[in-house]
Motif scaffolding. Structure first.
Motif, PDB file in Angstrom:
ATOM      1  N   ASP A 176       0.835  -1.206   0.000  1.00  0.00           N
ATOM      2  CA  ASP A 176       0.000   0.000   0.000  1.00  0.00           C
ATOM      3  C   ASP A 176       0.868   1.254   0.000  1.00  0.00           C
ATOM      4  OD1 ASP A 176      -2.680  -1.197   0.200  1.00  0.00           O
ATOM      5  OD2 ASP A 176      -2.004  -1.891   2.163  1.00  0.00           O
ATOM      6  N   ALA A 177       1.907   1.258   0.835  1.00  0.00           N
ATOM      7  CA  ALA A 177       2.810   2.414   0.889  1.00  0.00           C
ATOM      8  C   ALA A 177       3.528   2.604  -0.445  1.00  0.00           C
ATOM      9  CB  ALA A 177       3.826   2.220   2.013  1.00  0.00           C
ATOM     10  N   ASP A 178       3.962   1.488  -1.045  1.00  0.00           N
ATOM     11  CA  ASP A 178       4.658   1.570  -2.341  1.00  0.00           C
ATOM     12  C   ASP A 178       3.744   2.131  -3.424  1.00  0.00           C
ATOM     13  OD1 ASP A 178       6.949   0.561  -1.251  1.00  0.00           O
ATOM     14  OD2 ASP A 178       6.628  -1.497  -1.926  1.00  0.00           O
ATOM     15  N   LEU A 179       2.478   1.739  -3.374  1.00  0.00           N
ATOM     16  CA  LEU A 179       1.521   2.237  -4.364  1.00  0.00           C
ATOM     17  C   LEU A 179       1.329   3.748  -4.212  1.00  0.00           C
ATOM     18  CD1 LEU A 179      -0.620   1.832  -6.584  1.00  0.00           C
ATOM     19  CD2 LEU A 179      -2.265   1.278  -4.768  1.00  0.00           C
ATOM     20  N   ILE A 180       1.160   4.209  -2.966  1.00  0.00           N
ATOM     21  CA  ILE A 180       0.963   5.632  -2.704  1.00  0.00           C
ATOM     22  C   ILE A 180       2.186   6.445  -3.136  1.00  0.00           C
ATOM     23  CG2 ILE A 180       0.649   7.355  -0.870  1.00  0.00           C
ATOM     24  CD1 ILE A 180      -0.969   5.184   0.644  1.00  0.00           C
ATOM     25  N   LEU A 181       3.374   5.849  -2.954  1.00  0.00           N
ATOM     26  CA  LEU A 181       4.618   6.527  -3.328  1.00  0.00           C
ATOM     27  C   LEU A 181       4.871   6.517  -4.832  1.00  0.00           C
ATOM     28  CD1 LEU A 181       6.909   5.208  -0.459  1.00  0.00           C
ATOM     29  CD2 LEU A 181       6.169   7.574  -0.788  1.00  0.00           C
ATOM     30  N   GLY A 182       4.036   5.789  -5.575  1.00  0.00           N
ATOM     31  CA  GLY A 182       4.174   5.776  -7.024  1.00  0.00           C
ATOM     32  C   GLY A 182       5.114   4.729  -7.577  1.00  0.00           C
ATOM     33  N   TYR A 183       5.506   3.752  -6.728  1.00  0.00           N
ATOM     34  CA  TYR A 183       6.407   2.698  -7.194  1.00  0.00           C
ATOM     35  C   TYR A 183       5.697   1.684  -8.094  1.00  0.00           C
ATOM     36  CZ  TYR A 183       9.503   4.398  -3.449  1.00  0.00           C
ATOM     37  OH  TYR A 183      10.292   5.168  -2.627  1.00  0.00           O
ATOM     38  N   TYR A 184       4.377   1.586  -7.969  1.00  0.00           N
ATOM     39  CA  TYR A 184       3.609   0.633  -8.773  1.00  0.00           C
ATOM     40  C   TYR A 184       2.659   1.350  -9.713  1.00  0.00           C
ATOM     41  CZ  TYR A 184       5.005  -3.019  -5.437  1.00  0.00           C
ATOM     42  OH  TYR A 184       5.708  -3.888  -4.657  1.00  0.00           O
ATOM     43  N   ASN A 185       2.429   0.749 -10.867  1.00  0.00           N
ATOM     44  CA  ASN A 185       1.387   1.205 -11.780  1.00  0.00           C
ATOM     45  C   ASN A 185       0.109   0.460 -11.388  1.00  0.00           C
ATOM     46  OD1 ASN A 185      -0.411   1.644 -13.860  1.00  0.00           O
ATOM     47  ND2 ASN A 185       1.051   1.248 -15.503  1.00  0.00           N
ATOM     48  N   PRO A 186      -0.890   1.163 -10.842  1.00  0.00           N
ATOM     49  CA  PRO A 186      -2.100   0.483 -10.354  1.00  0.00           C
ATOM     50  C   PRO A 186      -2.857  -0.288 -11.433  1.00  0.00           C
ATOM     51  CG  PRO A 186      -2.440   2.855 -10.476  1.00  0.00           C
ATOM     52  CD  PRO A 186      -0.974   2.622 -10.688  1.00  0.00           C
ATOM     53  N   ASP A 187      -2.655   0.088 -12.691  1.00  0.00           N
ATOM     54  CA  ASP A 187      -3.356  -0.588 -13.789  1.00  0.00           C
ATOM     55  C   ASP A 187      -2.565  -1.752 -14.370  1.00  0.00           C
ATOM     56  OD1 ASP A 187      -5.486   1.277 -13.642  1.00  0.00           O
ATOM     57  OD2 ASP A 187      -4.310   2.710 -14.807  1.00  0.00           O
ATOM     58  N   TYR A 188      -1.333  -1.935 -13.875  1.00  0.00           N
ATOM     59  CA  TYR A 188      -0.515  -3.007 -14.435  1.00  0.00           C
ATOM     60  C   TYR A 188       0.262  -3.707 -13.325  1.00  0.00           C
ATOM     61  CZ  TYR A 188       1.979  -5.621 -18.010  1.00  0.00           C
ATOM     62  OH  TYR A 188       2.466  -6.629 -18.798  1.00  0.00           O
ATOM     63  N   PHE A 189      -0.477  -4.317 -12.402  1.00  0.00           N
ATOM     64  CA  PHE A 189       0.114  -5.078 -11.311  1.00  0.00           C
ATOM     65  C   PHE A 189      -0.084  -6.557 -11.609  1.00  0.00           C
ATOM     66  CE2 PHE A 189       0.192  -6.793  -6.912  1.00  0.00           C
ATOM     67  CZ  PHE A 189       1.384  -6.233  -6.481  1.00  0.00           C
ATOM     68  N   LEU A 190       0.933  -7.371 -11.341  1.00  0.00           N
ATOM     69  CA  LEU A 190       0.883  -8.800 -11.695  1.00  0.00           C
ATOM     70  C   LEU A 190       0.615  -8.964 -13.190  1.00  0.00           C
ATOM     71  CD1 LEU A 190      -1.103 -10.368  -8.702  1.00  0.00           C
ATOM     72  CD2 LEU A 190       1.372 -10.299  -9.053  1.00  0.00           C
ATOM     73  N   GLY A 191       1.298  -8.145 -13.973  1.00  0.00           N
ATOM     74  CA  GLY A 191       1.126  -8.251 -15.420  1.00  0.00           C
ATOM     75  C   GLY A 191      -0.242  -7.807 -15.895  1.00  0.00           C
ATOM     76  N   GLY A 192      -0.900  -6.969 -15.115  1.00  0.00           N
ATOM     77  CA  GLY A 192      -2.219  -6.478 -15.496  1.00  0.00           C
ATOM     78  C   GLY A 192      -3.362  -7.336 -14.996  1.00  0.00           C
ATOM     79  N   LYS A 193      -3.049  -8.403 -14.250  1.00  0.00           N
ATOM     80  CA  LYS A 193      -4.100  -9.307 -13.759  1.00  0.00           C
ATOM     81  C   LYS A 193      -4.855  -8.739 -12.558  1.00  0.00           C
ATOM     82  CE  LYS A 193      -1.727 -13.513 -15.292  1.00  0.00           C
ATOM     83  NZ  LYS A 193      -1.098 -14.791 -14.866  1.00  0.00           N
ATOM     84  N   LEU A 194      -4.235  -7.783 -11.855  1.00  0.00           N
ATOM     85  CA  LEU A 194      -4.872  -7.200 -10.684  1.00  0.00           C
ATOM     86  C   LEU A 194      -4.742  -5.689 -10.725  1.00  0.00           C
ATOM     87  CD1 LEU A 194      -6.235  -7.629  -7.891  1.00  0.00           C
ATOM     88  CD2 LEU A 194      -3.932  -7.721  -6.905  1.00  0.00           C
ATOM     89  N   GLN A 195      -5.877  -4.995 -10.611  1.00  0.00           N
ATOM     90  CA  GLN A 195      -5.864  -3.538 -10.583  1.00  0.00           C
ATOM     91  C   GLN A 195      -5.841  -3.090  -9.125  1.00  0.00           C
ATOM     92  OE1 GLN A 195      -9.080  -1.598 -12.635  1.00  0.00           O
ATOM     93  NE2 GLN A 195      -7.917   0.290 -12.868  1.00  0.00           N
ATOM     94  N   LEU A 196      -4.888  -2.262  -8.780  1.00  0.00           N
ATOM     95  CA  LEU A 196      -4.738  -1.824  -7.400  1.00  0.00           C
ATOM     96  C   LEU A 196      -5.619  -0.613  -7.090  1.00  0.00           C
ATOM     97  CD1 LEU A 196      -0.856  -2.132  -6.966  1.00  0.00           C
ATOM     98  CD2 LEU A 196      -2.624  -3.810  -6.425  1.00  0.00           C
TER      99      LEU A 196
END
Length: 213
Positions: A176-196
């Motif tokens: 969650d912290a990594d997502l807020i910090l912008g380390y993850y693309n919410p639309d392309y997590f697990l190769g696009g299989k999961l939207q954060l």
């Protein structure tokens, strides 16, 4: 193990006896299921030293499998580094509950002869890895007595997982912290299989932030 160190050798024997029955049943069950599925080759299992051993040997000496997962990662890193002609590499293995770091020096993964788990040091050959209890699923929380920020060792697991997974988890995790910090693309997590869900992650982290002021 024929080396000095009465405590370390005794600790290895004690740990081996403690996990032996459970590990033995587990290995036997895997071997039986593999055969039932048509697997006809010998079953070998990863060791903390970076090599492998037969199922029968592992059932007899399970203590040598402690830390074998990250050791497999470091062994694979050494192989990949040789293909890329890189002799010195820092290898990182990030899982749900830990962040493991090892070194490949002059083409060879660094190794050791003593392993420490919690407060117990025991004799066992192993690849030299440092484990930090801060994986992607590690829960972020505040200690009530010291009012200080803590991470882990409790994990959100994969289900429900971190709040951003959108599976019902409400406690914030490192992901969650990594997502807020912008380390993850919410639309392309697990190769696009999961939207954060960044909104859920922010709400979970907000509860920690309010306690800290």
């Amino acid at each position: 193990i024929s080396k000095p160190g009465e405590y370390e050798r005794a600790a290895a024997v004690a740990i081996n006896c403690f996990i032996g029955p459970l590990m033995s049943r587990y290995v036997i069950r895997i071997e039986e299921q593999a055969r039932a599925l048509g697997y006809r080759r010998p079953l070998v299992i990863m060791q903390s030293s970076g090599g492998v051993a037969s199922a029968a040997e592992v059932a007899r000496k399970p203590v040598f499998t402690i830390g074998s997962g990250p050791a497999g990662g470091l062994t694979a890193t050494g192989f990949l580094a040789s293909l890329l002609k890189q002799k010195n590499v820092i290898a990182c293995d990030v899982g749900g509950t830990s962040f493991d770091v090892g070194l490949v020096s002059d083409g060879v993964p660094l190794s050791g002869t003593e392993t420490t788990v919690n407060q117990y040091t025991f004799s066992a050959p192993h690849l030299d890895l440092i484990s930090i209890g801060s994986g992607g699923g590690s829960i972020i929380w505040v200690d009530e007595k010291t009012e200080s920020l803590k991470v882990g060792p409790e994990s959100a697991g994969a289900n429900p997982g971190p709040a951003c997974y959108g599976r019902g988890g409400t406690r914030p995790a490192v992901t969650d912290a990594d997502l807020i910090l912008g380390y993850y693309n919410p639309d392309y997590f697990l190769g696009g299989k999961l939207q954060l869900d960044k909104t859920a992650a922010t709400a979970a982290m907000d509860r920690v932030g309010r306690v800290l002021g």
